[in-house]
Write a protein that holds these residues in place. Sequence first.
Motif, PDB file in Angstrom:
ATOM      1  N   GLY A  83       0.483   1.919  -5.918  1.00 16.23           N
ATOM      2  CA  GLY A  83      -0.194   0.815  -6.449  1.00 16.23           C
ATOM      3  C   GLY A  83      -1.770   1.041  -6.589  1.00 16.23           C
ATOM      4  O   GLY A  83      -2.358   1.878  -6.050  1.00 16.23           O
ATOM      5  N   TRP A  86      -7.038  -3.026  -6.348  1.00 18.44           N
ATOM      6  CA  TRP A  86      -7.685  -3.999  -7.340  1.00 18.44           C
ATOM      7  C   TRP A  86      -9.131  -3.665  -7.474  1.00 18.44           C
ATOM      8  O   TRP A  86     -10.065  -3.340  -6.929  1.00 18.44           O
ATOM      9  CB  TRP A  86      -7.392  -5.413  -6.653  1.00 18.44           C
ATOM     10  N   SER A  93      -3.658  -4.225 -14.038  1.00 20.00           N
ATOM     11  CA  SER A  93      -2.543  -4.878 -14.063  1.00 20.00           C
ATOM     12  C   SER A  93      -1.174  -4.240 -14.388  1.00 20.00           C
ATOM     13  O   SER A  93      -0.169  -4.326 -14.210  1.00 20.00           O
ATOM     14  CB  SER A  93      -2.425  -6.524 -14.264  1.00 20.00           C
ATOM     15  N   LEU A  96      -0.087  -1.939 -12.042  1.00 23.09           N
ATOM     16  CA  LEU A  96       0.770  -2.516 -11.002  1.00 23.09           C
ATOM     17  C   LEU A  96       2.127  -2.905 -11.491  1.00 23.09           C
ATOM     18  O   LEU A  96       3.102  -2.635 -10.582  1.00 23.09           O
ATOM     19  CB  LEU A  96       0.104  -3.984 -10.223  1.00 23.09           C
ATOM     20  N   CYS A  99       4.362   0.119 -11.436  1.00 25.07           N
ATOM     21  CA  CYS A  99       5.080   0.457 -10.167  1.00 25.07           C
ATOM     22  C   CYS A  99       6.439  -0.178  -9.799  1.00 25.07           C
ATOM     23  O   CYS A  99       7.369   0.651  -9.513  1.00 25.07           O
ATOM     24  CB  CYS A  99       4.196  -0.177  -8.645  1.00 25.07           C
ATOM     25  N   SER A 121       0.208  -3.276  -3.158  1.00 21.63           N
ATOM     26  CA  SER A 121      -1.019  -3.406  -3.431  1.00 21.63           C
ATOM     27  C   SER A 121      -1.955  -4.489  -2.970  1.00 21.63           C
ATOM     28  O   SER A 121      -2.951  -4.818  -2.997  1.00 21.63           O
ATOM     29  CB  SER A 121      -1.523  -2.933  -4.911  1.00 21.63           C
ATOM     30  N   TRP A 127      -5.239  -6.567  -3.813  1.00 22.24           N
ATOM     31  CA  TRP A 127      -5.017  -7.132  -5.133  1.00 22.24           C
ATOM     32  C   TRP A 127      -4.690  -8.592  -4.592  1.00 22.24           C
ATOM     33  O   TRP A 127      -3.825  -8.890  -3.627  1.00 22.24           O
ATOM     34  CB  TRP A 127      -3.594  -6.606  -5.613  1.00 22.24           C
ATOM     35  N   GLY A 132      -0.507 -10.725  -7.635  1.00 19.11           N
ATOM     36  CA  GLY A 132       0.265  -9.576  -7.406  1.00 19.11           C
ATOM     37  C   GLY A 132       1.874  -9.946  -7.333  1.00 19.11           C
ATOM     38  O   GLY A 132       2.750  -9.451  -7.742  1.00 19.11           O
TER      39      GLY A 132
END
Length: 171
Positions: A83, A86, A93, A96, A99, A121, A127, A132
């Motif tokens: 991840g 942040w 984003s 993320l 992932c 994350s 994050w 998230g």
Amino acid sequence: MTVTLVRGDLTGQHVDAVVNAANSSLLGGGGVDGAIHRAGGPDILAACRALRAGRYGKGLPTGQAVATTAGRLPARWVIHTVGPVWSASDDRSGLLASCYRASLEVAAELGARTVAFPAISTGVYRWPLEDGARIAVDTVRAQDAGRFDEVRFVLFDATAHAAFEAAVTGR
């Protein structure tokens, strides 16, 4: 596909694939990564070392995913994904979301029908939990529903569970 939330330990989930919030080295670490390596035993580390000796000599890039054995875990496979950390000044984003997407792609290639995710994350990578959770749930829901029977989010504490519950229910 059913999206479920569980408060508990990711390493105890009886699913086809457990997703590891790994670091790029693939060689274990803290948090979820350390827990998976400890509970799964040396077979996971050996498989990760083989990956590092081959295709992932420089480590697994952020947003990508790769599978190994699950060792002693009650799952068949561990899908490792890295991840993003942040950042208030850089929108990561997409990484993320990648992932979750990449992990589900690997799971589908393996034939996994049940997949368990942590909150990628949202721990040491800082994050914001609500964001998230929203990214995780939205990304998983956007995948082909016919490929999976269940995608499970396994949350460590009540705060994370509440954030994911809000993302799932839209509250």
